[in-house]
Every structure is written in structure tokens, then in C-alpha cells.
Scaffold this motif. Structure first.
Motif, PDB file in Angstrom:
ATOM      1  N   SER A  26      59.703  -7.434  40.878  1.00  0.00           N
ATOM      2  CA  SER A  26      59.066  -8.662  40.441  1.00  0.00           C
ATOM      3  C   SER A  26      59.809  -9.204  39.234  1.00  0.00           C
ATOM      4  O   SER A  26      59.860  -8.553  38.189  1.00  0.00           O
ATOM      5  CB  SER A  26      57.601  -8.380  40.090  1.00  0.00           C
ATOM      6  OG  SER A  26      56.990  -9.537  39.549  1.00  0.00           O
ATOM      7  N   ARG A  29      62.199  -6.959  37.626  1.00  0.00           N
ATOM      8  CA  ARG A  29      61.700  -5.695  37.115  1.00  0.00           C
ATOM      9  C   ARG A  29      61.250  -4.805  38.270  1.00  0.00           C
ATOM     10  O   ARG A  29      60.557  -5.255  39.176  1.00  0.00           O
ATOM     11  CB  ARG A  29      60.504  -5.933  36.186  1.00  0.00           C
ATOM     12  CG  ARG A  29      60.904  -6.571  34.880  1.00  0.00           C
ATOM     13  CD  ARG A  29      59.789  -7.452  34.356  1.00  0.00           C
ATOM     14  NE  ARG A  29      58.592  -6.685  34.022  1.00  0.00           N
ATOM     15  CZ  ARG A  29      58.362  -6.175  32.817  1.00  0.00           C
ATOM     16  NH1 ARG A  29      59.215  -6.330  31.841  1.00  0.00           N
ATOM     17  NH2 ARG A  29      57.263  -5.502  32.574  1.00  0.00           N
ATOM     18  N   GLU A  30      61.662  -3.586  38.195  1.00  0.00           N
ATOM     19  CA  GLU A  30      61.211  -2.623  39.191  1.00  0.00           C
ATOM     20  C   GLU A  30      59.741  -2.306  38.908  1.00  0.00           C
ATOM     21  O   GLU A  30      59.344  -2.083  37.764  1.00  0.00           O
ATOM     22  CB  GLU A  30      62.028  -1.332  39.075  1.00  0.00           C
ATOM     23  CG  GLU A  30      63.488  -1.511  39.393  1.00  0.00           C
ATOM     24  CD  GLU A  30      63.756  -1.374  40.886  1.00  0.00           C
ATOM     25  OE1 GLU A  30      62.857  -0.954  41.615  1.00  0.00           O
ATOM     26  OE2 GLU A  30      64.890  -1.677  41.292  1.00  0.00           O
ATOM     27  N   LEU A  31      58.990  -2.295  39.961  1.00  0.00           N
ATOM     28  CA  LEU A  31      57.571  -2.038  39.802  1.00  0.00           C
ATOM     29  C   LEU A  31      57.152  -0.971  40.802  1.00  0.00           C
ATOM     30  O   LEU A  31      57.367  -1.116  41.997  1.00  0.00           O
ATOM     31  CB  LEU A  31      56.791  -3.333  40.059  1.00  0.00           C
ATOM     32  CG  LEU A  31      55.289  -3.303  39.853  1.00  0.00           C
ATOM     33  CD1 LEU A  31      54.959  -3.063  38.394  1.00  0.00           C
ATOM     34  CD2 LEU A  31      54.686  -4.611  40.324  1.00  0.00           C
ATOM     35  N   GLU A  33      53.921   1.362  41.987  1.00  0.00           N
ATOM     36  CA  GLU A  33      52.489   1.557  41.871  1.00  0.00           C
ATOM     37  C   GLU A  33      52.075   2.775  42.668  1.00  0.00           C
ATOM     38  O   GLU A  33      52.497   2.966  43.802  1.00  0.00           O
ATOM     39  CB  GLU A  33      51.723   0.339  42.413  1.00  0.00           C
ATOM     40  CG  GLU A  33      51.674  -0.808  41.445  1.00  0.00           C
ATOM     41  CD  GLU A  33      50.759  -1.930  41.933  1.00  0.00           C
ATOM     42  OE1 GLU A  33      50.596  -2.887  41.189  1.00  0.00           O
ATOM     43  OE2 GLU A  33      50.228  -1.823  43.062  1.00  0.00           O
ATOM     44  N   ARG A  48      50.355   1.779  37.401  1.00  0.00           N
ATOM     45  CA  ARG A  48      51.526   0.939  37.564  1.00  0.00           C
ATOM     46  C   ARG A  48      52.608   1.359  36.579  1.00  0.00           C
ATOM     47  O   ARG A  48      52.336   1.561  35.400  1.00  0.00           O
ATOM     48  CB  ARG A  48      51.115  -0.512  37.316  1.00  0.00           C
ATOM     49  CG  ARG A  48      52.221  -1.516  37.504  1.00  0.00           C
ATOM     50  CD  ARG A  48      51.686  -2.919  37.387  1.00  0.00           C
ATOM     51  NE  ARG A  48      50.814  -3.274  38.526  1.00  0.00           N
ATOM     52  CZ  ARG A  48      50.507  -4.511  38.838  1.00  0.00           C
ATOM     53  NH1 ARG A  48      50.954  -5.520  38.116  1.00  0.00           N
ATOM     54  NH2 ARG A  48      49.729  -4.761  39.873  1.00  0.00           N
ATOM     55  N   TYR A  49      53.797   1.515  37.101  1.00  0.00           N
ATOM     56  CA  TYR A  49      54.938   1.841  36.253  1.00  0.00           C
ATOM     57  C   TYR A  49      55.967   0.733  36.381  1.00  0.00           C
ATOM     58  O   TYR A  49      56.397   0.398  37.469  1.00  0.00           O
ATOM     59  CB  TYR A  49      55.576   3.166  36.683  1.00  0.00           C
ATOM     60  CG  TYR A  49      54.685   4.361  36.506  1.00  0.00           C
ATOM     61  CD1 TYR A  49      54.626   5.034  35.290  1.00  0.00           C
ATOM     62  CD2 TYR A  49      53.895   4.817  37.552  1.00  0.00           C
ATOM     63  CE1 TYR A  49      53.808   6.134  35.123  1.00  0.00           C
ATOM     64  CE2 TYR A  49      53.061   5.913  37.394  1.00  0.00           C
ATOM     65  CZ  TYR A  49      53.022   6.568  36.174  1.00  0.00           C
ATOM     66  OH  TYR A  49      52.202   7.652  36.020  1.00  0.00           O
ATOM     67  N   THR A  50      56.355   0.195  35.249  1.00  0.00           N
ATOM     68  CA  THR A  50      57.377  -0.839  35.241  1.00  0.00           C
ATOM     69  C   THR A  50      58.624  -0.276  34.584  1.00  0.00           C
ATOM     70  O   THR A  50      58.553   0.347  33.533  1.00  0.00           O
ATOM     71  CB  THR A  50      56.895  -2.079  34.468  1.00  0.00           C
ATOM     72  OG1 THR A  50      55.645  -2.478  34.987  1.00  0.00           O
ATOM     73  CG2 THR A  50      57.881  -3.217  34.608  1.00  0.00           C
ATOM     74  N   THR A  51      59.722  -0.486  35.220  1.00  0.00           N
ATOM     75  CA  THR A  51      60.962   0.090  34.712  1.00  0.00           C
ATOM     76  C   THR A  51      62.026  -0.980  34.609  1.00  0.00           C
ATOM     77  O   THR A  51      63.140  -0.808  35.057  1.00  0.00           O
ATOM     78  CB  THR A  51      61.433   1.232  35.632  1.00  0.00           C
ATOM     79  OG1 THR A  51      61.462   0.740  36.972  1.00  0.00           O
ATOM     80  CG2 THR A  51      60.506   2.410  35.555  1.00  0.00           C
ATOM     81  N   GLY A  52      61.669  -2.100  34.030  1.00  0.00           N
ATOM     82  CA  GLY A  52      62.577  -3.241  33.955  1.00  0.00           C
ATOM     83  C   GLY A  52      63.858  -2.955  33.209  1.00  0.00           C
ATOM     84  O   GLY A  52      64.905  -3.517  33.509  1.00  0.00           O
TER      85      GLY A  52
END
Ligand SMILES: [Zn+2]
Ligand SMILES: [Zn+2]
Length: 109
Positions: A26, A29-31, A33, A48-52
């Protein structure tokens, strides 16, 4: 109406539970869940893990980190049911610290 359970942050679930992982990108950003049932309270929850920060590096998130690795994720319960007596600054969860198996550990398709 069932009585409220006490809010308890003692880590009692160290055996990884298998959640359903979804992966999306998104806005660069890598998302990731993870959705599954909290073993403590039985509610469905999503973490939820965001690894932007990794998405911008050359080779991308997966190239750099090889995904999350086989290490399981530790998280507090994120359920939204109003069944626990939460402290005022806590919005979600039953307080249980649970361990989610990595999606590399058979948790995703
Ligand atoms: Zn819970
Ligand atoms: Zn719950």
C-alpha cells in the motif's frame, strides 16, 4: 452479560499459534496482516505489521530481509471486544501476550 475478565499482561502464550497472513503493498509500503483467534480470550484479532522502510531499499523488503524469517512474532492481543477491564490507555486486546507463527512457518499459502 458475562463479567469482565481481569486485564492481565503476563505472557502466557509462548507456543506459536497459526494465524492467517495476508500481504499487500500500500503506497509503497509492505503490509502484512495476521488474522487469527487469540488463544486467551477466543476473539478474532488482526495484527498489522508495516515494513515500509525496507520497501525502499534496493532489492526490496524480501530481498533484504528474506521476509520476517522463521522467527515467530510476539504481540499483545488486539481484539476489539469489550470483554476485559482494560486500563484507560489501552484501547484493544485482552492483555494476553501471544506468539504468532511466522508466515514462513506454514502459516500462509
Ligand atoms: Zn485476547
Ligand atoms: Zn478478546
Amino acid at each position: 452479560m458475562s463479567p469482565l475478565n481481569p486485564y492481565d499482561t503476563v505472557p502466557h502464550h509462548t507456543t506459536p499459534v497459526v494465524f492467517q497472513w495476508t500481504h499487500a503493498v500500500s503506497e509503497g509500503r509492505e503490509l502484512h496482516e495476521a488474522t487469527g483467534v487469540c488463544p486467551e480470550c477466543g476473539c478474532v484479532m488482526t495484527k498489522r505489521y508495516t515494513t515500509g522502510q525496507y520497501a525502499q531499499t534496493k532489492g526490496g523488503f524480501l530481498g533484504r530481509r528474506k521476509g520476517p524469517g522463521p522467527r515467530p512474532f510476539s504481540t499483545l492481543c488486539q481484539c476489539t471486544s469489550l470483554h476485559t477491564d482494560r486500563p484507560e490507555d489501552v484501547q484493544v486486546g485482552c492483555g494476553a501476550r501471544i506468539t504468532i507463527a511466522s508466515w514462513l512457518d506454514g502459516a500462509s499459502q
